[in-house]
Design an enzyme around this catalytic site. Structure first.
Site, short mmCIF file in Angstrom:
data_model
loop_
_atom_site.label_atom_id
_atom_site.label_comp_id
_atom_site.label_asym_id
_atom_site.label_seq_id
_atom_site.Cartn_x
_atom_site.Cartn_y
_atom_site.Cartn_z
N ASP A 169 10.29 -5.14 -2.39
CA ASP A 169 9.17 -5.92 -1.87
C ASP A 169 8.93 -7.22 -2.63
O ASP A 169 8.27 -8.13 -2.14
CB ASP A 169 7.89 -5.10 -1.90
CG ASP A 169 7.92 -3.93 -0.94
OD1 ASP A 169 8.63 -4.01 0.08
OD2 ASP A 169 7.23 -2.92 -1.21
N ASP A 193 5.11 -10.03 -3.46
CA ASP A 193 4.21 -8.99 -2.94
C ASP A 193 3.10 -8.76 -3.97
O ASP A 193 2.40 -9.69 -4.34
CB ASP A 193 4.99 -7.73 -2.61
CG ASP A 193 4.20 -6.75 -1.75
OD1 ASP A 193 3.30 -7.20 -1.02
OD2 ASP A 193 4.47 -5.55 -1.82
N ASP A 197 1.72 -2.56 -8.16
CA ASP A 197 1.48 -1.60 -7.08
C ASP A 197 1.78 -0.20 -7.59
O ASP A 197 2.80 0.02 -8.25
CB ASP A 197 2.37 -1.89 -5.87
CG ASP A 197 1.88 -3.06 -5.03
OD1 ASP A 197 0.91 -3.72 -5.46
OD2 ASP A 197 2.46 -3.34 -3.98
N ARG A 249 -7.61 -7.99 -3.57
CA ARG A 249 -6.98 -6.77 -4.11
C ARG A 249 -6.99 -6.72 -5.63
O ARG A 249 -5.95 -6.75 -6.28
CB ARG A 249 -5.55 -6.62 -3.59
CG ARG A 249 -5.47 -6.44 -2.08
CD ARG A 249 -4.08 -6.03 -1.64
NE ARG A 249 -4.02 -5.77 -0.21
CZ ARG A 249 -2.97 -5.28 0.43
NH1 ARG A 249 -1.88 -4.99 -0.25
NH2 ARG A 249 -3.00 -5.08 1.73
#
Length: 436
Positions: A169, A193, A197, A249
């Site tokens: 990603d 990205d 994560d 985020r």
């Protein structure tokens, strides 16, 4: 002058009682002027849900001497890729300042510490860092930036396993089905990205003392709303600085239990904390500074869910301070037992936030990624120059001080005796090459 510049201009304070900042991670090791003789003490300084991450504690030192990344199947000894795939616990340090431009994803094996203290270490390029089905990893004091998708190739993940990898990603750090992970004092920015994560059942994670900047979707916690294994995910986000040109985020949560404690949120364009799938979010002792945009003052965002769907989600603000019109919309039970599962460290008073986060990011130079970015595989430069020192006694290649670790030559003399004694006492004798 900034608060940090004023501190840098003051004399070095060696008395431990005066050195203490209130940041429990930094106070654990920084006040020792001889910390470099006991680098592995860092593993005892973790906090939060990831505090049990051992990294390479008890293992040998591996000195990265080669910044290249030519072969993902048969990595060259002395490279970072060769170090992180080994089966044994390793404490990985760096001979000198280096920019490591990855050819493809950097796949880790378990029980590894990347310790960038004493060198300006930049990790960039294709794929960047992947922690997949591993445990006990510490990543400390490195720049991670300009990470781009790559793959459809074979990559070695251990001395005995090579696997085909599809296209990644472009995350800075991807945590997939892993546990006991600690990411501390890193600078992350400009990735395709996410910057960090954590998905697919990952848990027992601490993300602390980092400097996030120049990015859209900063951090994703949880694979999707229906992925039940993420219901037990526990992540601590502490003492970080969320800085310039961030959009959203910080984090975005799906399921799980998230403790957001004593962070400084200085910019967002859409929102700071978002979620779906009924995560429990415990926000304590943070400073939220809203942007000038009157439509973006809300700290929180329930994603793709109407109020009837999220009114019983356990989201709380406790001891936070709201600046420039920021506001946090709580929900659920104020004293719910769910918060016990989202509590991992005792919050400090938000009045101390400047002191708690003043060293967030990479130590010893620019805390953030002071880089010139060229997308599409062009040149990347920067990271704060060729050398220098800081007020914790860290020395950097290019300065008049001695490089902390080097495998050969005069530069190694300052630590040679220490490392030999360490090898002898831990029964890891043998020739001094890339391992010590």
């Amino acid at each position: 002058m900034s608060r940090r510049s004023l501190l840098l201009s003051t004399p070095i304070i060696r008395d431990q009682s005066q050195c203490l900042t209130g940041n429990p991670i930094d106070d654990c090791w920084k006040c020792d002027s001889n910390w470099s003789a006991n680098r592995q003490r860092l593993a005892d300084c973790g906090i939060g849900f990831g505090q049990s991450a051992m990294g390479g504690k008890g293992g040998r030192f591996y000195v990265v001497t080669d910044s290249s990344d030519h072969d993902t199947v048969n990595p060259t000894p002395g490279t970072l890729r060769h170090a992180v795939i080994q089966d044994e616990p390793l404490w990985i340090v760096f001979q000198s300042n280096m920019v490591i431009k990855l050819k493809h994803e950097l796949m880790f094996n378990s029980y590894k510490t990347i310790d960038g203290r004493g060198a300006n270490v930049q990790i960039t390029g294709n794929g960047c860092i992947t922690l997949q089905y591993v445990s006990n990893v510490i990543i400390h004091n490195v720049h991670v930036y300009n990470c781009m998708p790559s793959g459809n190739t074979n990559i070695r993940s251990s001395p005995t396993h090579v696997g085909w990898r599809g296209k990644s990603d472009g995350d800075g750090i991807s945590i997939f089905g892993s546990r006991n992970i600690w990411i501390d004092h890193c600078a992350l920015s400009h990735c395709t990205d996410g910057l960090v994560d954590a998905i697919m059942g990952s848990t027992a994670i601490t993300i602390s003392n980092n400097y996030f900047s120049h990015h859209d979707e900063v951090m994703l916690l949880g694979h999707d709303d229906q992925f039940l294994p993420d219901s037990g995910m526990q992540v601590t986000i502490a003492f970080n600085h969320f800085g310039e040109e961030l959009v959203q985020r910080m984090p975005r949560c799906r399921r799980g239990y998230i403790h957001v404690v004593n962070n400084d949120f200085t910019q967002w364009e859409m929102y700071a904390i978002g979620g779906s799938g009924n995560p429990t979010i415990n926000s304590q002792g943070n400073r939220y500074t809203a942007p000038a945009d009157p439509s973006a003052k809300e700290v929180t965002k329930r994603v793709d869910t109407n109020e009837g769907g999220w009114s019983d989600w356990n989201w709380r603000t406790d001891g936070d301070i709201m600046v420039n019109g920021a506001f946090f919309v709580p929900s659920g039970g104020g004293l719910s037992l769910q918060y016990a599962k989202a509590s991992s460290v005792e919050p400090k008073s938000v009045s101390l936030i400047d002191r708690l986060t003043m060293n967030a990011g990479v130590l010893g130079g620019p805390r953030d990624n002071a880089v010139s970015i060229s997308y599409g595989g062009g040149a990347t430069t920067g990271g704060g120059g060729t050398g220098g020192g800081d007020y914790f006694g860290m020395s950097f290649a290019g300065s008049s001080a001695v490089t902390l670790i080097s495998p050969t030559g005069a530069l190694f003399e300052s630590l040679q005796c220490i490392l030999i004694l360490y090898v002898t006492t831990t029964n890891h004798g043998g020739p001094l090459s890339f391992f010590f």
